[in-house]
Each structure stands twice: as C-alpha cells, then as structure tokens.
Design a protein around this motif. Structure first.
Motif, PDB file in Angstrom:
ATOM      1  N   MET A 233      10.328 -37.441 -44.306  1.00 28.75           N
ATOM      2  CA  MET A 233      10.548 -35.999 -44.202  1.00 28.75           C
ATOM      3  C   MET A 233      11.374 -35.485 -45.374  1.00 28.75           C
ATOM      4  SD  MET A 233      10.003 -33.219 -42.514  1.00 28.75           S
ATOM      5  CE  MET A 233       9.474 -33.745 -40.879  1.00 28.75           C
ATOM      6  N   MET A 234      12.459 -36.209 -45.680  1.00 30.93           N
ATOM      7  CA  MET A 234      13.308 -35.805 -46.802  1.00 30.93           C
ATOM      8  C   MET A 234      12.512 -35.810 -48.102  1.00 30.93           C
ATOM      9  SD  MET A 234      16.264 -34.887 -45.876  1.00 30.93           S
ATOM     10  CE  MET A 234      17.122 -34.970 -47.437  1.00 30.93           C
ATOM     11  N   LYS A 235      11.618 -36.797 -48.253  1.00 29.53           N
ATOM     12  CA  LYS A 235      10.808 -36.886 -49.473  1.00 29.53           C
ATOM     13  C   LYS A 235       9.898 -35.672 -49.586  1.00 29.53           C
ATOM     14  CE  LYS A 235       7.693 -39.993 -51.934  1.00 29.53           C
ATOM     15  NZ  LYS A 235       6.988 -41.287 -51.905  1.00 29.53           N
ATOM     16  N   LYS A 236       9.330 -35.215 -48.426  1.00 28.90           N
ATOM     17  CA  LYS A 236       8.453 -34.048 -48.441  1.00 28.90           C
ATOM     18  C   LYS A 236       9.213 -32.813 -48.871  1.00 28.90           C
ATOM     19  CE  LYS A 236       5.534 -33.178 -45.249  1.00 28.90           C
ATOM     20  NZ  LYS A 236       4.942 -32.925 -43.930  1.00 28.90           N
ATOM     21  N   TYR A 237      10.458 -32.652 -48.342  1.00 27.55           N
ATOM     22  CA  TYR A 237      11.272 -31.500 -48.708  1.00 27.55           C
ATOM     23  C   TYR A 237      11.634 -31.540 -50.184  1.00 27.55           C
ATOM     24  CZ  TYR A 237      11.920 -29.726 -43.980  1.00 27.55           C
ATOM     25  OH  TYR A 237      11.714 -29.185 -42.753  1.00 27.55           O
ATOM     26  N   ALA A 238      11.920 -32.748 -50.691  1.00 25.80           N
ATOM     27  CA  ALA A 238      12.279 -32.901 -52.100  1.00 25.80           C
ATOM     28  C   ALA A 238      11.114 -32.501 -52.991  1.00 25.80           C
ATOM     29  CB  ALA A 238      12.699 -34.350 -52.384  1.00 25.80           C
ATOM     30  N   ILE A 239       9.906 -32.952 -52.606  1.00 23.19           N
ATOM     31  CA  ILE A 239       8.706 -32.604 -53.388  1.00 23.19           C
ATOM     32  C   ILE A 239       8.474 -31.096 -53.349  1.00 23.19           C
ATOM     33  CG2 ILE A 239       6.202 -32.843 -53.482  1.00 23.19           C
ATOM     34  CD1 ILE A 239       6.567 -35.707 -52.440  1.00 23.19           C
ATOM     35  N   LEU A 240       8.639 -30.515 -52.137  1.00 18.85           N
ATOM     36  CA  LEU A 240       8.447 -29.073 -51.995  1.00 18.85           C
ATOM     37  C   LEU A 240       9.456 -28.302 -52.824  1.00 18.85           C
ATOM     38  CD1 LEU A 240       7.023 -26.714 -50.597  1.00 18.85           C
ATOM     39  CD2 LEU A 240       8.645 -26.956 -48.694  1.00 18.85           C
ATOM     40  N   LEU A 241      10.726 -28.741 -52.813  1.00 16.15           N
ATOM     41  CA  LEU A 241      11.775 -28.083 -53.576  1.00 16.15           C
ATOM     42  C   LEU A 241      11.487 -28.161 -55.069  1.00 16.15           C
ATOM     43  CD1 LEU A 241      14.509 -26.685 -53.785  1.00 16.15           C
ATOM     44  CD2 LEU A 241      15.597 -28.944 -53.715  1.00 16.15           C
ATOM     45  N   CYS A 242      11.082 -29.336 -55.562  1.00 16.35           N
ATOM     46  CA  CYS A 242      10.757 -29.510 -56.975  1.00 16.35           C
ATOM     47  C   CYS A 242       9.602 -28.605 -57.376  1.00 16.35           C
ATOM     48  CB  CYS A 242      10.403 -30.965 -57.281  1.00 16.35           C
ATOM     49  SG  CYS A 242      11.834 -32.065 -57.221  1.00 16.35           S
ATOM     50  N   SER A 243       8.600 -28.502 -56.491  1.00 17.75           N
ATOM     51  CA  SER A 243       7.452 -27.660 -56.775  1.00 17.75           C
ATOM     52  C   SER A 243       7.872 -26.201 -56.888  1.00 17.75           C
ATOM     53  CB  SER A 243       6.397 -27.797 -55.686  1.00 17.75           C
ATOM     54  OG  SER A 243       5.946 -29.136 -55.604  1.00 17.75           O
ATOM     55  N   CYS A 244       8.763 -25.768 -55.994  1.00 16.68           N
ATOM     56  CA  CYS A 244       9.235 -24.382 -56.025  1.00 16.68           C
ATOM     57  C   CYS A 244      10.030 -24.100 -57.285  1.00 16.68           C
ATOM     58  CB  CYS A 244      10.097 -24.071 -54.795  1.00 16.68           C
ATOM     59  SG  CYS A 244       9.155 -24.026 -53.256  1.00 16.68           S
ATOM     60  N   LEU A 245      10.888 -25.067 -57.648  1.00 13.78           N
ATOM     61  CA  LEU A 245      11.691 -24.894 -58.856  1.00 13.78           C
ATOM     62  C   LEU A 245      10.804 -24.828 -60.085  1.00 13.78           C
ATOM     63  CD1 LEU A 245      14.701 -27.290 -58.158  1.00 13.78           C
ATOM     64  CD2 LEU A 245      14.737 -24.783 -58.201  1.00 13.78           C
ATOM     65  N   ALA A 246       9.793 -25.686 -60.139  1.00 12.19           N
ATOM     66  CA  ALA A 246       8.881 -25.694 -61.278  1.00 12.19           C
ATOM     67  C   ALA A 246       8.141 -24.372 -61.368  1.00 12.19           C
ATOM     68  CB  ALA A 246       7.886 -26.847 -61.147  1.00 12.19           C
ATOM     69  N   ALA A 247       7.690 -23.881 -60.206  1.00 14.50           N
ATOM     70  CA  ALA A 247       6.977 -22.600 -60.190  1.00 14.50           C
ATOM     71  C   ALA A 247       7.898 -21.483 -60.627  1.00 14.50           C
ATOM     72  CB  ALA A 247       6.427 -22.330 -58.794  1.00 14.50           C
ATOM     73  N   SER A 248       9.154 -21.535 -60.133  1.00 12.15           N
ATOM     74  CA  SER A 248      10.125 -20.504 -60.497  1.00 12.15           C
ATOM     75  C   SER A 248      10.404 -20.517 -61.986  1.00 12.15           C
ATOM     76  CB  SER A 248      11.426 -20.726 -59.718  1.00 12.15           C
ATOM     77  OG  SER A 248      12.415 -19.822 -60.143  1.00 12.15           O
ATOM     78  N   ALA A 249      10.566 -21.732 -62.557  1.00 13.20           N
ATOM     79  CA  ALA A 249      10.833 -21.848 -63.992  1.00 13.20           C
ATOM     80  C   ALA A 249       9.666 -21.317 -64.794  1.00 13.20           C
ATOM     81  CB  ALA A 249      11.109 -23.313 -64.355  1.00 13.20           C
ATOM     82  N   GLY A 250       8.440 -21.655 -64.350  1.00  8.09           N
ATOM     83  CA  GLY A 250       7.255 -21.174 -65.059  1.00  8.09           C
ATOM     84  C   GLY A 250       7.181 -19.667 -65.024  1.00  8.09           C
ATOM     85  N   PHE A 251       7.525 -19.060 -63.875  1.00  5.53           N
ATOM     86  CA  PHE A 251       7.478 -17.600 -63.760  1.00  5.53           C
ATOM     87  C   PHE A 251       8.503 -16.952 -64.675  1.00  5.53           C
ATOM     88  CE2 PHE A 251       6.696 -13.598 -61.820  1.00  5.53           C
ATOM     89  CZ  PHE A 251       7.929 -12.963 -61.729  1.00  5.53           C
ATOM     90  N   ALA A 252       9.718 -17.550 -64.754  1.00  2.99           N
ATOM     91  CA  ALA A 252      10.791 -16.973 -65.567  1.00  2.99           C
ATOM     92  C   ALA A 252      10.407 -16.927 -67.034  1.00  2.99           C
ATOM     93  CB  ALA A 252      12.076 -17.786 -65.391  1.00  2.99           C
ATOM     94  N   GLN A 253       9.553 -17.823 -67.457  1.00  4.24           N
ATOM     95  CA  GLN A 253       9.188 -17.912 -68.866  1.00  4.24           C
ATOM     96  C   GLN A 253       7.961 -17.074 -69.204  1.00  4.24           C
ATOM     97  OE1 GLN A 253       8.810 -22.057 -69.844  1.00  4.24           O
ATOM     98  NE2 GLN A 253      10.910 -22.520 -69.272  1.00  4.24           N
ATOM     99  N   GLN A 254       7.373 -16.416 -68.192  1.00  3.11           N
ATOM    100  CA  GLN A 254       6.150 -15.665 -68.442  1.00  3.11           C
ATOM    101  C   GLN A 254       6.398 -14.415 -69.275  1.00  3.11           C
ATOM    102  OE1 GLN A 254       4.205 -14.943 -64.745  1.00  3.11           O
ATOM    103  NE2 GLN A 254       3.592 -17.073 -64.439  1.00  3.11           N
ATOM    104  N   GLY A 255       7.576 -13.820 -69.206  1.00  2.92           N
ATOM    105  CA  GLY A 255       7.838 -12.611 -69.960  1.00  2.92           C
ATOM    106  C   GLY A 255       9.152 -11.970 -69.581  1.00  2.92           C
ATOM    107  N   TYR A 256       9.406 -10.826 -70.174  1.00  2.37           N
ATOM    108  CA  TYR A 256      10.646 -10.108 -69.906  1.00  2.37           C
ATOM    109  C   TYR A 256      10.381  -8.920 -68.988  1.00  2.37           C
ATOM    110  CZ  TYR A 256       8.950  -6.850 -73.512  1.00  2.37           C
ATOM    111  OH  TYR A 256       8.196  -5.966 -74.239  1.00  2.37           O
ATOM    112  N   THR A 257      11.441  -8.509 -68.297  1.00  4.06           N
ATOM    113  CA  THR A 257      11.421  -7.286 -67.500  1.00  4.06           C
ATOM    114  C   THR A 257      12.660  -6.484 -67.846  1.00  4.06           C
ATOM    115  OG1 THR A 257      10.232  -8.327 -65.655  1.00  4.06           O
ATOM    116  CG2 THR A 257      11.453  -6.298 -65.187  1.00  4.06           C
TER     117      THR A 257
END
Length: 387
Positions: free
Chosen positions: A1-25
């Motif tokens: 279970m902890m491993k699933k949460y860790a994978i989910l958290l990493c995925s969210c962080l990666a998505a968040s980082a990718g979004f932050a680099q898409q452009g300026y607001t």
C-alpha cells in the motif's frame, strides 16, 4: 500500500513539475486601470516579442505564454495619459516596469498611473533583486515626476531644449542608478541580474576586462541566455584579437560580386562595421573618405560591412541609399544578405557600432576600435604608411 502511495505521489509531483514548466502566467492588478492596452515585450531567441493579449479573471488581468529561458521583460500601459508628458513637439514617456519573465506565476500589483513602480512577485530570478528593483523604481518615480514638471513648463520649447533638459535629468538619475547597481553587482556574483548588467555593459568593454569580470562571477549566474551570449562574445573577441589572422569574409558586394579578404592581401584593409541607422557611423564617413583618399594609392582599402534592420528589401534599400548619400565608394557588403551562411558581425564579436578592425598586408589583425572618432586609427595609419 505504501509503495502504491509513493508511486502515486511521484506521479503527481512529476505532472506538477511538467505543468510548471509549460509557460508563464502573469496576474496583474492595478488601481486606476481603465481601457488601457497592456504591453509586454521581451527579446527571446534574438527576436522581439510584443504581447497585448489578456483575459480577466476575478478582477485580475491575466497574460500567458512561454519562454525558453529567463529573460528581462518590460511592461507598460499604452493609452494611459499619466504615462505621457507632451513637451514642445515631443511626447516624453514614462519608464517601463522591468522584471524577469520566467515560466512561473508572476503577480504584478500597483497603480496604473505609475505602473513602472508596481510590485512584482514570482520566480527566483525576481526575488533575487527585489530590494534593488524597489530602490530603482523609487528613483524612476522621482525622475518621472521631475520630467512631467519640466514638460508642463516647456510647452513651447523647441526639440533641442527639451532634449537638453531631459538628458540632464537622465544623467543625474543614471549616476544614482549606476552607484546602486555597482554595489549590487559587487556583492551578488551569483545573481542573474548581475549577469544581465554585465550583458548590458559588455558592448563597450575590452576583452581582458570582460573576461576578468565574467570569470569572477559564480556558476549559478552562468546558466542563462545572457551568460551564453557573453561567453560566445569572449570567444569571438579572442578569435579576432590583435595578432590573430582575420576570419575569412564570405559576402557579396552591392553588384553581386564575391568579396574575399584573400584577394585583398598585399594591402592594409580596414573593416568598417556600420549601419545606415547609426549616427556615429555615418558621422565618421567624411573622415574615412579623407583617409581613403590619402592612403588608397599607398595600398589601403576599406570594406564596409553594414548591418540593417527590417525586411530583406528594406535592408537593401536603406543600405544602398546610405552608400549613395554618403558617397562611400569603397568595397561595401550587407551582412544581412547570406547571414545564415556567414554572420560577420557575430564572427568578429561586434556588439557596438561603429567598430573598425585594421588588417595588415598578410591579413592579420593589427588594430580594433569602437566608436566614431577612433583617433587611434589615424595614429596607426600614420605609423603604417609613414605620413
């Protein structure tokens, strides 16, 4: 279970980082804002970008886009009479708001009537020089108030008087700005703003001074477009320093004939980097004509290398018109033509006009000068030709 949460958290962080680099607001809130036109401008990839497109969201003006790397941007409001000061036949304009445009959420809050002094938050590059920018904005505001008062008392002044008064006020402001920026530069060797200041100064710096100053700066300051430009310029200046062989020139003259420095060996050749838009360049032509008439028979040649702005057709027209108007009948080439194959301005590290480079009979560089007067050129030619 902890491993699933860790994978989910990493995925969210990666998505968040990718979004932050898409452009300026840019989120902009200004009191006294009316139907003005926001104007954001910056230079990226050697191209000027101007954006006035915005939406409104809950009282905020919102502008969006993307940049490849942090760049200095300017923001103002077109159509705001508080940012204009008619004086004689001129209309003086207020300073612009300056900040680093990065792919972050950046907020601008202030008064539309003094937008140049608005508060800017967002992005590490802006936080780095926030205190200095606040001090500079205060100085800009004081200078603009003085400018408006001068304009009000100078409604019937001619352009010469307005220019003199404006220059005097800007000179005083410039000295104060220079003192503040010098202090910041010396105490913040890792700052992007320090590198930006060096980028602004590099055009008038000698190679040794530029290298020494650049090398003193920290590694964190060298990871940006301004540092890359300076690094490339240092390399170009080293390749075209006194004592180095001239870089082969691959251009065509105004009649379409190939121009080669190889065919000019046996003569002393002056490379004159200029442009029709450059007043000091044009002002130096009468004296160059005197030198050409004096030394041509002794083995002296001039190759004018012009750099123009605008479309290909416009560049060629203003170039040819200037040649005819100034009566400069030496070899002339237009750097804009064939620039994709060979950019002489970049190759020779030219960042200020006019720049003059003298070659000896073997094609080796024996002198380099910036500026219209270049009295050292007269001395060098007298030394070379003995008269």
């Amino acid at each position: 279970m902890m491993k699933k949460y860790a994978i989910l958290l990493c995925s969210c962080l990666a998505a968040s980082a990718g979004f932050a680099q898409q452009g300026y607001t840019l989120r902009i809130k200004l009191s006294h804002f009316k139907k003005y036109q926001p104007r954001l401008s910056y230079v990226s990839d050697n191209k000027l970008s101007i954006d006035s497109v915005f939406t409104t969201e809950k009282g905020w003006l919102v502008m969006k886009g993307a940049v490849n790397s942090p760049v200095m941007a300017s923001f103002t409001l077109k159509g705001n009479p508080a940012l204009e000061a008619p004086a004689g036949k001129q209309v003086l304009t207020a300073p612009v708001l300056r900040f680093f445009l990065t792919n972050d959420v950046i907020t601008i809050k202030g008064d539309a009537d003094k937008v140049y002094a608005a508060n800017v938050e967002g992005g590490e590059a802006n936080a780095d020089w926030a205190d200095l920018r606040t001090k500079e904005s205060r100085l800009e505001h004081e200078n603009w108030i003085a400018t408006r008062k001068m304009a009000d008392s100078c409604k019937t002044c001619d352009n010469t008087v307005v220019t003199q008064l404006t220059r005097k006020m800007n000179s005083s402001k410039g000295r104060a700005l220079q003192d503040m920026e010098t202090a910041f530069f010396n105490s913040h060797p890792n700052s992007l703003y320090s590198m930006y200041m060096l980028y602004r100064m590099q055009a008038i710096m000698e190679l040794d001074s530029l290298k020494t100053t650049y090398n003193k700066m920290g590694s964190a300051a060298k990871n940006n477009v301004y540092a890359k430009f300076i690094g490339n310029r240092i390399a170009s200046l080293e390749a075209t320093a006194v004592g180095q062989p001239a870089i082969p020139l691959r251009k065509k003259d105004m009649d379409g004939r190939e121009v080669s420095l190889e065919t000019l060996k046996g003569r002393y050749v002056l490379l004159d980097f200029w442009g029709s838009w450059c007043h000091p360049c044009r002002a130096s032509h009468p004296h160059l004509k005197e030198l050409y008439g004096k030394y041509k028979a002794e083995g002296f040649e001039i190759v004018g290398i012009a750099s123009e702005n605008g479309s290909a057709e416009k560049c060629r027209k203003v170039w040819l018109d200037a040649i005819k108007m100034d009566g400069i009948n030496w070899v002339n080439v237009l750097n804009n033509e064939g620039i994709e194959q060979f950019d002489a301005v970049t190759a020779y590290g030219v960042s200020a006009f006019p720049t003059k480079i003298l070659l000896d009979k073997e094609g080796k560089i024996i002198g380099r000068w910036i500026g219209g007067e270049a009295k050292e050129l007269d001395v060098k030619l007298k030394e070379v030709f003995g008269k």
